[in-house]
Design a protein around this motif. Structure first.
Motif, PDB file in Angstrom:
ATOM      1  N   VAL A   1       0.871  -1.176   0.000  1.00 31.64           N
ATOM      2  CA  VAL A   1       0.000   0.000   0.000  1.00 31.64           C
ATOM      3  C   VAL A   1       0.907   1.224   0.000  1.00 31.64           C
ATOM      4  N   ASP A   2       0.742   2.085  -0.972  1.00 28.60           N
ATOM      5  CA  ASP A   2       1.605   3.260  -1.068  1.00 28.60           C
ATOM      6  C   ASP A   2       1.257   4.298  -0.009  1.00 28.60           C
ATOM      7  N   VAL A   3       2.290   5.009   0.416  1.00 26.19           N
ATOM      8  CA  VAL A   3       2.123   6.135   1.331  1.00 26.19           C
ATOM      9  C   VAL A   3       2.018   7.405   0.496  1.00 26.19           C
ATOM     10  N   PRO A   4       1.052   8.290   0.791  1.00 30.73           N
ATOM     11  CA  PRO A   4       0.901   9.512  -0.021  1.00 30.73           C
ATOM     12  C   PRO A   4       2.179  10.356  -0.005  1.00 30.73           C
ATOM     13  N   GLU A   5       2.432  11.050  -1.115  1.00 38.15           N
ATOM     14  CA  GLU A   5       3.585  11.936  -1.176  1.00 38.15           C
ATOM     15  C   GLU A   5       3.416  13.070  -0.177  1.00 38.15           C
ATOM     16  N   GLU A   6       4.557  13.573   0.321  1.00 34.97           N
ATOM     17  CA  GLU A   6       4.505  14.609   1.354  1.00 34.97           C
ATOM     18  C   GLU A   6       4.005  15.942   0.804  1.00 34.97           C
ATOM     19  N   GLY A   7       4.356  16.271  -0.430  1.00 36.39           N
ATOM     20  CA  GLY A   7       3.943  17.549  -0.990  1.00 36.39           C
ATOM     21  C   GLY A   7       3.373  17.405  -2.383  1.00 36.39           C
ATOM     22  N   GLU A   8       2.564  18.360  -2.801  1.00 36.48           N
ATOM     23  CA  GLU A   8       1.941  18.307  -4.115  1.00 36.48           C
ATOM     24  C   GLU A   8       2.964  18.400  -5.239  1.00 36.48           C
ATOM     25  N   GLU A   9       4.110  19.003  -4.978  1.00 33.53           N
ATOM     26  CA  GLU A   9       5.128  19.167  -6.014  1.00 33.53           C
ATOM     27  C   GLU A   9       5.995  17.931  -6.176  1.00 33.53           C
ATOM     28  N   ASP A  10       5.892  16.985  -5.232  1.00 35.82           N
ATOM     29  CA  ASP A  10       6.722  15.782  -5.302  1.00 35.82           C
ATOM     30  C   ASP A  10       6.192  14.835  -6.376  1.00 35.82           C
ATOM     31  N   PRO A  11       7.072  14.292  -7.205  1.00 43.41           N
ATOM     32  CA  PRO A  11       6.629  13.314  -8.210  1.00 43.41           C
ATOM     33  C   PRO A  11       6.049  12.087  -7.520  1.00 43.41           C
ATOM     34  N   PRO A  12       5.003  11.496  -8.066  1.00 39.68           N
ATOM     35  CA  PRO A  12       4.443  10.279  -7.477  1.00 39.68           C
ATOM     36  C   PRO A  12       5.478   9.160  -7.452  1.00 39.68           C
ATOM     37  N   ASN A  13       5.433   8.348  -6.405  1.00 44.82           N
ATOM     38  CA  ASN A  13       6.375   7.240  -6.293  1.00 44.82           C
ATOM     39  C   ASN A  13       6.303   6.325  -7.518  1.00 44.82           C
TER      40      ASN A  13
END
Length: 305
Positions: free
Chosen positions: A206-218
């Motif tokens: 289960v993926d953890v959401p990215e910390e910021g909106e500008e961060d590329p998705p994992n």
């Protein structure tokens, strides 16, 4: 004959998975937590606790098959604390009886050794690490597990497994009657699985959401890393026609199996491979076309096309 799928949501699996990764360092290059997580844990645990836990690094890796079997055979809704108390204080013969139906080859002596050895170490791991992050994990695995439970009556078993795992293909096979899927956070983005007698246990990430909106998705990062190597692109081209085994790849591509396994793991975590599971390690690999389509979707979404 087909099989039934069950969804088992419990932090016990993340307890075992995090302990296993920390102790064995297995897959540490391939999971999102990486070596930085190992260093953080080393700095958090006291010297005495760290030495006690790492004693398990020399024990057989197959021991974890029994620990996961005990987790899967527990009564529903049992907490981590209850599981650890059960493991520590239940009679040795009763613990063996619990998993003997699905692990008939496990001897009573090995069951006793695993129970006695791991019960105190898992308790230490829970007290000094896992207890602090359990509350962050529960909402993630609960939400994802509920989604998969809602799909049990809407998708065929094979399709649900492939969707949940991002590429594992489990065709009906003699003797297999139950596949148990359980979500975890620590092992992301890889899958692990184990065949028992009549039961297949599959961990999916289960993926953890990215910390910021500008961060590329994992997922976008995994895809671009996987496709940045010419050898991996050639492998995708090679398996695009039909499923291939590791032995076939080594023969046709003139590559050592160890090198191929590294490339396959990179492609697998990026969602570009389907793994057709078979007993006795006879797995086959094919192109996952949905993964190829996802590259464009993730890229367009992130750069806002």
């Amino acid at each position: 004959m087909s099989y039934q799928v069950k969804i088992d949501v419990s932090p016990i699996y993340d307890l075992l998975g995090s302990f296993m990764v920390y102790v064995t360092k297995k897959w540490i290059r391939d999971i999102d937590l990486g070596t930085e997580w190992i260093r953080e844990i080393d700095n958090t645990l006291s010297h005495g606790v760290r030495l006690a836990i790492l004693e398990a690094s020399s024990w057989p890796f197959d021991d974890y098959d029994a620990l996961y079997a005990w987790a899967s055979c527990r009564q529903p809704e049992r907490s981590v604390e209850y599981f650890l108390e059960h493991l520590e204080h239940t009679s040795e013969s009763n613990m063996w009886d619990e998993i003997h139906p699905i692990m008939p080859s496990l001897s009573l002596n090995d069951s006793i050794r695993i129970q006695r050895s791991y019960a105190p170490l898992l308790k230490l791991w829970y007290e000094h690490y896992f207890h602090q992050i359990e509350g962050q994990i529960m909402p993630l695995i609960t939400e994802d597990g509920e989604e998969k439970i809602g799909l049990l009556d809407k998708m065929e078993p094979e399709a649900l497994i492939e969707y949940a795992s991002g590429g594992l293909v489990v065709s009906p096979m003699p003797g297999l009657h139950t596949v148990i899927l359980f979500p975890t956070v620590h092992n992301r983005p890889i899958n692990t699985y184990c065949f028992y007698d009549g039961v297949l246990l599959i961990q999916y990430p289960v993926d953890v959401p990215e910390e910021g909106e500008e961060d590329p998705p994992n997922m976008l990062l995994r895809l671009t890393r996987a496709l940045s190597d010419p050898e991996r692109l050639r492998m995708l081209r090679y398996i695009g026609g039909e499923p291939r085994s590791l032995q076939e790849m080594a023969h046709d591509l003139l590559q050592p199996q160890e090198t191929l396994m590294h490339h396959l793991m990179m492609l697998r975590v990026a969602g570009l491979l389907r793994i057709h599971l078979g007993r006795e390690d006879i797995d086959r690999f094919s192109l996952r076309q949905d993964g190829v389509s996802e590259l464009q979707l993730f890229l367009e979404s992130y750069i806002r096309i």
